[in-house]
Design an enzyme around this catalytic site. Structure first.
Site, mmCIF file in Angstrom:
data_model
loop_
_atom_site.group_PDB
_atom_site.id
_atom_site.type_symbol
_atom_site.label_atom_id
_atom_site.label_comp_id
_atom_site.label_asym_id
_atom_site.label_seq_id
_atom_site.Cartn_x
_atom_site.Cartn_y
_atom_site.Cartn_z
ATOM 1 N N ARG A 77 5.840 -8.447 -10.251
ATOM 2 C CA ARG A 77 4.657 -7.400 -10.601
ATOM 3 C C ARG A 77 5.047 -6.073 -10.797
ATOM 4 N NH1 ARG A 77 0.122 -9.119 -6.414
ATOM 5 N NH2 ARG A 77 -1.193 -7.536 -7.260
ATOM 6 N N HIS A 126 -5.899 -0.671 -0.107
ATOM 7 C CA HIS A 126 -5.100 -2.097 -0.036
ATOM 8 C C HIS A 126 -3.481 -1.836 -0.095
ATOM 9 C CE1 HIS A 126 -8.922 -4.295 -1.471
ATOM 10 N NE2 HIS A 126 -9.198 -4.068 -0.225
ATOM 11 N N CYS A 134 7.906 -3.386 7.699
ATOM 12 C CA CYS A 134 8.625 -4.086 8.774
ATOM 13 C C CYS A 134 7.587 -4.871 9.311
ATOM 14 C CB CYS A 134 9.376 -3.100 9.771
ATOM 15 S SG CYS A 134 10.197 -4.383 10.870
ATOM 16 N N CYS A 156 15.145 -1.556 12.506
ATOM 17 C CA CYS A 156 15.272 -2.642 13.391
ATOM 18 C C CYS A 156 15.896 -4.016 13.131
ATOM 19 C CB CYS A 156 13.896 -2.809 14.147
ATOM 20 S SG CYS A 156 12.846 -3.858 13.180
ATOM 21 N N THR A 194 -14.407 -2.430 -10.746
ATOM 22 C CA THR A 194 -14.096 -3.520 -9.526
ATOM 23 C C THR A 194 -15.190 -4.697 -9.755
ATOM 24 O OG1 THR A 194 -14.062 -3.910 -7.188
ATOM 25 C CG2 THR A 194 -15.297 -2.131 -8.097
ATOM 26 N N GLU A 221 -18.596 -5.789 -17.404
ATOM 27 C CA GLU A 221 -19.363 -6.859 -16.706
ATOM 28 C C GLU A 221 -20.330 -6.617 -15.551
ATOM 29 O OE1 GLU A 221 -16.801 -10.146 -15.452
ATOM 30 O OE2 GLU A 221 -15.875 -10.453 -17.494
#
Ligand code: BJW
Length: 246
Positions: A77, A126, A134, A156, A194, A221
């Site tokens: 993506r 999101h 990490c 780390c 959305t 829609e």
């Protein structure tokens, strides 16, 4: 153009838009559709990757079970996104920063196209496809656009994963709380592109409405939010949003 606006946007919404002070714009995948970014749902289809519905591959369970497969999906993506540009809807929203001193853009999108259009201080509910995280120490390196991404954490040595919020995962600390604050203080809330199926993001327009904001949906829609909205404008974001400020 004025005629197109008058046909699609009611005088009340036009006036609300002209006089609003605190505006929240909640966006979803549909705002990026005209840039060529596939939506997850809508038009009767659901995104599928190598036979897996996206809510399986984009899940916390899959990160634990098969992190390389999750990376493969996000690498694919990111590669697609590299070639894509913000569209008229992203640009219209970015332009609104000049009109509204208190404009808050809250997005569920991880594609970075609002920022690419020049919108500042976007609340990314999101996460971002352009960052890793990490799994152990929570460091969040940016992923360079034109170089290979790292697999292991520089701090780390543990595994990195995409810094996106998958199903069953918590949103980034503070992001939703800030969005709620802005929605509750808004006088106009625009809900763009959305399906309003994913929570807690889909709860924001209701918070705005119950605090007295005028809520308007822009979508080709109807969605579960349509009945709550004061105005529903049916059509594509890239066609409609530029008309708001005319
Ligand atoms: C156009 C257009 C054009 C097309 N112009 N428009 C309350 C009730 C029930 C369930 C829950 C609940 N609260 C929480 C949950 C669980 C879950 C959830 O909501 N599930 C529902 C599906 C039932 N939520 C979560 O798990 C969230 N975490 C959470 O709540 O943490 C607390 C918790 C933890 C553990 C247990 C319990 C609670 C996290 C949600 C994370 C969502 N992640 C994804 C994937 C991101 C990574 C990736 O990209 O792979 O985010 S899912 C996917 O859906 C993505 C999107 O951001 C999100 C929303 O989709 P969006 O943007 O609405 O897109 P589409 O495709 O659905 O719709 C596109 C729309 O555009 C359509 O309407 C078209 O018509 C329209 N359109 N062209 C304008 N040109």
């Amino acid at each position: 153009m004025q005629t197109a606006r008058a046909q699609l946007i009611s005088p009340e919404l036009h006036e609300r838009f002209r006089t609003a002070e605190r505006v929240v714009v909640l966006t979803g995948a549909g705002v990026s559709a005209e840039s060529g970014v596939p939506t997850f749902r809508g038009g009767g289809n659901t995104t599928v990757w190598k036979g897996m519905p996206f809510d399986v591959i984009s899940s916390a369970t899959m990160v634990q079970r098969d992190l390389p497969a999750v990376w493969e999906w996000f690498d694919y993506r990111r590669n697609l996104l590299k070639q894509l540009k913000p569209n008229a809807a992203h640009h219209a929203i970015a332009d609104w920063q000049q009109q509204f001193p208190h404009l808050t853009v809250v997005t569920q999108n991880i594609d970075g196209l609002h920022q690419a259009a020049g919108t500042n201080n976007v609340i990314e509910l999101h996460g971002s496809i352009w960052r890793s995280r990490c799994i152990d120490c929570n460091s969040r390196p940016e992923i360079p656009r034109d170089e290979r991404r790292d697999s292991l954490c520089y701090e780390c040595g543990n595994h990195l994963r995409p810094d996106v919020v998958l199903f069953g995962e918590m949103l980034p600390p503070g992001a939703f709380e800030l969005a709620v604050e802005r929605a509750a203080a808004s006088d106009l809330c625009l809900v763009v592109g959305t399906s309003a199926l994913v929570y807690p993001a889909a709860g924001l327009p209701e918070i705005a409405k119950s605090s007295g904001a005028f809520v308007c949906e822009v979508n080709p829609e109807r969605t579960p939010l349509s009945d709550l909205c004061d105005e529903v404008i049916t059509g594509k974001a890239g066609d409609l949003l530029p008309l708001f400020s005319q």
